[in-house]
Design an enzyme around this catalytic site. Structure first.
Site, short mmCIF file in Angstrom:
data_model
loop_
_atom_site.label_atom_id
_atom_site.label_comp_id
_atom_site.label_asym_id
_atom_site.label_seq_id
_atom_site.Cartn_x
_atom_site.Cartn_y
_atom_site.Cartn_z
N GLU A 1 0.81 -1.23 0.00
CA GLU A 1 0.00 0.00 0.00
C GLU A 1 0.84 1.27 0.00
O GLU A 1 0.57 2.19 0.78
CB GLU A 1 -0.96 -0.02 1.20
CG GLU A 1 -1.89 -1.22 1.14
CD GLU A 1 -2.80 -1.37 2.37
OE1 GLU A 1 -2.78 -0.49 3.24
OE2 GLU A 1 -3.52 -2.38 2.44
N GLU B 1 -5.84 -10.72 -1.46
CA GLU B 1 -6.68 -10.51 -0.26
C GLU B 1 -8.15 -10.40 -0.63
O GLU B 1 -8.88 -9.56 -0.11
CB GLU B 1 -6.27 -9.20 0.46
CG GLU B 1 -4.83 -9.10 0.82
CD GLU B 1 -4.48 -7.79 1.54
OE1 GLU B 1 -5.39 -7.05 1.98
OE2 GLU B 1 -3.28 -7.52 1.67
O1 9MR Z 1 -7.45 -8.05 8.27
C1 9MR Z 1 -6.53 -7.23 8.96
C2 9MR Z 1 -7.16 -6.75 10.23
O2 9MR Z 1 -7.32 -7.82 11.14
C3 9MR Z 1 -6.29 -5.67 10.87
O3 9MR Z 1 -6.99 -5.10 11.97
C4 9MR Z 1 -6.00 -4.60 9.85
C5 9MR Z 1 -5.10 -3.55 10.48
O4 9MR Z 1 -4.53 -2.72 9.56
O5 9MR Z 1 -5.35 -5.18 8.73
C6 9MR Z 1 -6.18 -6.07 8.07
O6 9MR Z 1 -5.54 -6.58 6.91
C7 9MR Z 1 -5.25 -5.62 5.90
C8 9MR Z 1 -4.00 -6.07 5.18
O7 9MR Z 1 -2.96 -6.25 6.11
C9 9MR Z 1 -3.60 -5.09 4.12
N1 9MR Z 1 -4.66 -4.82 3.20
C10 9MR Z 1 -5.94 -4.49 3.80
C11 9MR Z 1 -6.34 -5.53 4.81
C12 9MR Z 1 -7.72 -5.24 5.37
O8 9MR Z 1 -7.72 -4.05 6.05
#
Ligand code: 9MR
Length: 585
Positions: A321, A439
Site C-alpha cells: 500500500e 486478499e
Molecule cells: O485483516 C486485517 C485486520 O485484522 C487488521 O486489523 C488490519 C489492520 O490494519 O489489517 C487487516 O488486513 C489488511 C492487510 O494487512 C492489508 N490490506 C488491507 C487488509 C484489510 O484491512
C-alpha cells in the site's frame, strides 16, 4: 553471468483421465458387455437366488449395439439385481460423493406379475430409495427414475435394485450417478485438489492458534493449499521492540507444513501496523543520520524476518500500500507514493521501496517478491492500477528483484468486473511481471457509510458466484500463480457486518458459497481440459547450463531436466514444469 532466453514450443494433445462432464457419472450403459453376460440376482442380504437371472440383451431386434439388462425372477423370493457401486468404492463413499442416481426401467406388458409394485434400491442391504408411488406396469416403455440417495453407513459395495413383487420381470438401462457439488471429505470436490494438480497457490488468511484437530482447521487444510498470516507477520507483530523478535506465526507455518501447504509472507514494509519505536527512533534523528537510522531499522527487520522463515515462504509482500489513493495517470505517466509513510519520511524519498526488494531477495533468494495494494486490478475502472503499472515498470527496468504485483481485491458484487482484471494482467505480463490476487473479498448488500441497509440478496450471491468463478478462469488462463481470499468464513472477515454482506467463500457454518463451487469448477475444468493449446515455454540458460525442476501432478519434485526433450523420457503421465502442465504420452 550470461543469461539467455530460449523459446520452446511443446505440443500437448490430450489428457483423457477424467470424463468430460465430471459432475455426472454414467455408470452402466451395458453396451460394453457381451450379449448373454449375467449379473447376479440376490436377496436383500446378498444371497444369490438360483433360478433368477439378469442377462445382457440387445435393446431391440434391429440394434445389437444398444444393450440393456433383462431381469427375470420366477421364484417366490424378492430378487435384487446386483451392480457394483461407482469406482468400486463402498456405500459410505458413494453417499458422500453422489447425491442422486437415475436409471431407466421398463416393465414388459406381456407378463403375469402384479399390475403395480414398489421399486426399491439398496446399497448393501440398506435401503437408499423406495418409491412411494408404486411402479405401474408400462407398455414396454423405458421410464427414467431419478432417485435421491438417502445416506447409509455400510461398507458394502453393491447396489441392489428390485421390484417388490414375485414373480418379477424388468429391464434396466443407463445407470447414472450425480455428484454432490461439495463434500469436504471428497478431495476432488475441493478447489485445493485441483490447485495442487496444477501447482497453483489457492489460499486464505489465517491467525495463530489454527489446528488440524478442529473443524475450522480442517476446513482450511482441505479447501486451500496456501495460507497467509492476517496480522502476525507484520512489523508490530514480529518486532514489537527494537531487535527483539516475536515468532508467533511459527505455529501457522508448522500447521502449513503438517498439511503440505505453502505460506505467503505479509508484509515487510508498510505505513500501517508499525510499532511506535520505529517512528520515535527515526524522528529522534535528522539529516543523513535520520536516513541511516531508517535504513538500519528496515534492513535489520527484513533480514531477520525473511531470514527466520527462509525457504518456508513462497511469496513475500515486500511493500504494501505505498501508492496514494485517487490517482488516475496514463500508462507511462507517472505515479505518486505516500510521502507521509514513516519509510518515505525516514529515507527521504521512495527509494525505500527499491531497497526493501533488494534486501528481501538477499535474505531469501528463492522467495517470489511482490508489491501489493488495494484499488488496483481493474485497468480502466481503477486509475491506481496504472499508477502501479508505472511504478512496477520503473522497478523492473531498474533491475530491482520484483516478481510481480499483488491485487488485494477488496471489492463488491456490483462493482467488480473480472474482465477489467484480465486487461490488467495482459498489461503487467507484457512487462514481465506476474499478477496475483492477494486478499480477495466481495461484499454484497448495501451500505450507507458504515451502516448496513440491506444484506446480500440471493441474486447477488449468484452474481458473486459468477464473478469469483470468472476471475478464477482468468487467473488460470494467464497462468497466475496465486489466488488468496482474505478469510475463510463470512463471520470471521475483517469487514463490518460481513455476516450479512457475505464477502468470502464459506458461510459462518463453514458450508461453501455457490462461489466456492464455481471456483472449484473453474480449476477442475482447467485441469482436465483436453484441448490445451501449444504452450510457449521459456528456458533460462545460465552459464550454458539449464536446470528445470520437474514435479508430479501432486506437486512432488520428481527430477531435474536440462531440456524439454528430456521430459519425453519420463514415464507417461502428467508433469508440471515451470508452473505449466505437460503430458508425456
Ligand atoms: O485483516 C486485517 C485486520 O485484522 C487488521 O486489523 C488490519 C489492520 O490494519 O489489517 C487487516 O488486513 C489488511 C492487510 O494487512 C492489508 N490490506 C488491507 C487488509 C484489510 O484491512
Amino acid at each position: 553471468m550470461k543469461k539467455l532466453l530460449l523459446l520452446f514450443f511443446v505440443s500437448i494433445l490430450s489428457f483423457p483421465a477424467f470424463p468430460a462432464d465430471s459432475e455426472v457419472l454414467t455408470l452402466y450403459t451395458f453396451n460394453d458387455f457381451e450379449l448373454g453376460y449375467e449379473f447376479p440376482v440376490v436377496t436383500s442380504n446378498g444371497k444369490q437366488i438360483y433360478g433368477a437371472k439378469a442377462v445382457i440383451e440387445a435393446a431391440s431386434s434391429t440394434s445389437k449395439t444398444n444393450k440393456l439388462l433383462h431381469v427375470t425372477n420366477p421364484t417366490d423370493t424378492i430378487g435384487y439385481v446386483a451392480l457394483e457401486l461407482p469406482e468400486g468404492r463402498d456405500a459410505i463413499y458413494t453417499c458422500k460423493k453422489y447425491e442422486s442416481f437415475s436409471f431407466q426401467l421398463r416393465r414388459p406388458s406381456s407378463n403375469t406379475e402384479t399390475e403395480t409394485c414398489v421399486l426399491e434400491i439398496l446399497f448393501g442391504s440398506k435401503r437408499v430409495y423406495a418409491d412411494s408411488e408404486p411402479v405401474k406396469r408400462q407398455s414396454d416403455k423405458l421410464i427414467t427414475y431419478t432417485c435421491p440417495i438417502t445416506k447409509v453407513s455400510t461398507n458394502n459395495k453393491q447396489m441392489r435394485i428390485a421390484l417388490l413383487a414375485t414373480p418379477a420381470e424388468f429391464f434396466i438401462d443407463n445407470v447414472k450417478f450425480y455428484e454432490v457439488a461439495y463434500n469436504i471429505d471428497i478431495p476432488d470436490k475441493t478447489v485445493r485438489y485441483w490447485a495442487d494438480q496444477m501447482g497453483k497457490n489457492f489460499g486464505t488468511c489465517v491467525n495463530p492458534g489454527i489446528s488440524t484437530g478442529d473443524t475450522f482447521g480442517k476446513t482450511v487444510a482441505n479447501n486451500f493449499n496456501t495460507v497467509v498470516l492476517e496480522n502476525s507477520m507484520k512489523f508490530d507483530a514480529t518486532e514489537p521492540n527494537r531487535n527483539q523478535f516475536n515468532w508467533n506465526a511459527d505455529g501457522v507455518v508448522t500447521f502449513a507444513k503438517q498439511n503440505n501447504m505453502k505460506v505467503r509472507g505479509h508484509t515487510l514494509t508498510w505505513h500501517g501496523q508499525n510499532p511506535d519505536w520505529v517512528s520515535n527512533a527515526i524522528n529522534a534523528k535528522s539529516g543523513a543520520e535520520r536516513r541511516q537510522e531508517a535504513i538500519n531499522i528496515l534492513k535489520n527487520h527484513i533480514f531477520k524476518v525473511v531470514g527466520h522463515w527462509k525457504g518456508q515462504i513462497v511469496e513475500w509482500d515486500v511493500v504494501n500500500e505505498c501508492l496514494n489513493d485517487g490517482q488516475n495517470p496514463a500508462v507511462g505517466g507517472g505515479y505518486s507514493t505516500r510521502n507521509w509513510s514513516v519509510w518515505y519520511t525516514g529515507f527521504g524519498g521512495e527509494d525505500y521501496i527499491d531497497s526493501a526488494f533488494v534486501w528481501a531477495h538477499q535474505a531469501d533468494p528463492d522467495a517470489k517478491l511482490y508489491i501489493n495494494d488495494y484499488n488496483v486490478g481493474m485497468w480502466n475502472k481503477e486509475g491506481k492500477t496504472r499508477a502501479m503499472y508505472n511504478l512496477a515498470k520503473r522497478l523492473k527496468d531498474a533491475g530491482i528483484p520484483i516478481d510481480g504485483v499483488g491485487f488485494q481485491t477488496h471489492t463488491s458484487v456490483g462493482y467488480f468486473d473480472p474482465s477489467e482484471v484480465e486487461l490488467s494482467i495482459q498489461q503487467f505480463q507484457a512487462i514481465g511481471l506476474n499478477v496475483i490476487i492477494t486478499e480477495m473479498d466481495m461484499e454484497g448488500g448495501q451500505r450507507n457509510g458504515t451502516e448496513l441497509i440491506r444484506a446480500i440478496s440471493d441474486s447477488e450471491l449468484k452474481t458473486q458466484a459468477e464473478k469469483y468463478g470468472k476471475l478464477a478462469e482468468i487467473l488460470l488462463k494467464y497462468d497466475c500463480p496465486t489466488f488468496m481470499v482474505w478469510g475463510v468464513a463470512d463471520n470471521r472477515s475483517w469487514l463490518d457486518c460481513s455476516e450479512n454482506t457475505k464477502p468470502l467463500l464459506f458461510y459462518a457454518d463453514l458450508t461453501p458459497h455457490e462461489a466456492y463451487i464455481t471456483v472449484r469448477k473453474a480449476y477442475q475444468n482447467y485441469a482436465v481440459k483436453t484441448d490445451v493449446p501449444e504452450v510457449e515455454y521459456e528456458e533460462l540458460v545460465i552459464d550454458n547450463e539449464v536446470k528445470l525442476d520437474v514435479y508430479s501432478i501432486t506437486g512432488q519434485k520428481v527430477g531435474v531436466i536440462s531440456s524439454m526433450s528430456e521430459l519425453q523420457d519420463y514415464p507417461a503421465g502428467f508433469y508440471i514444469v515451470g508452473n505449466k502442465k505437460y503430458l508425456v504420452k
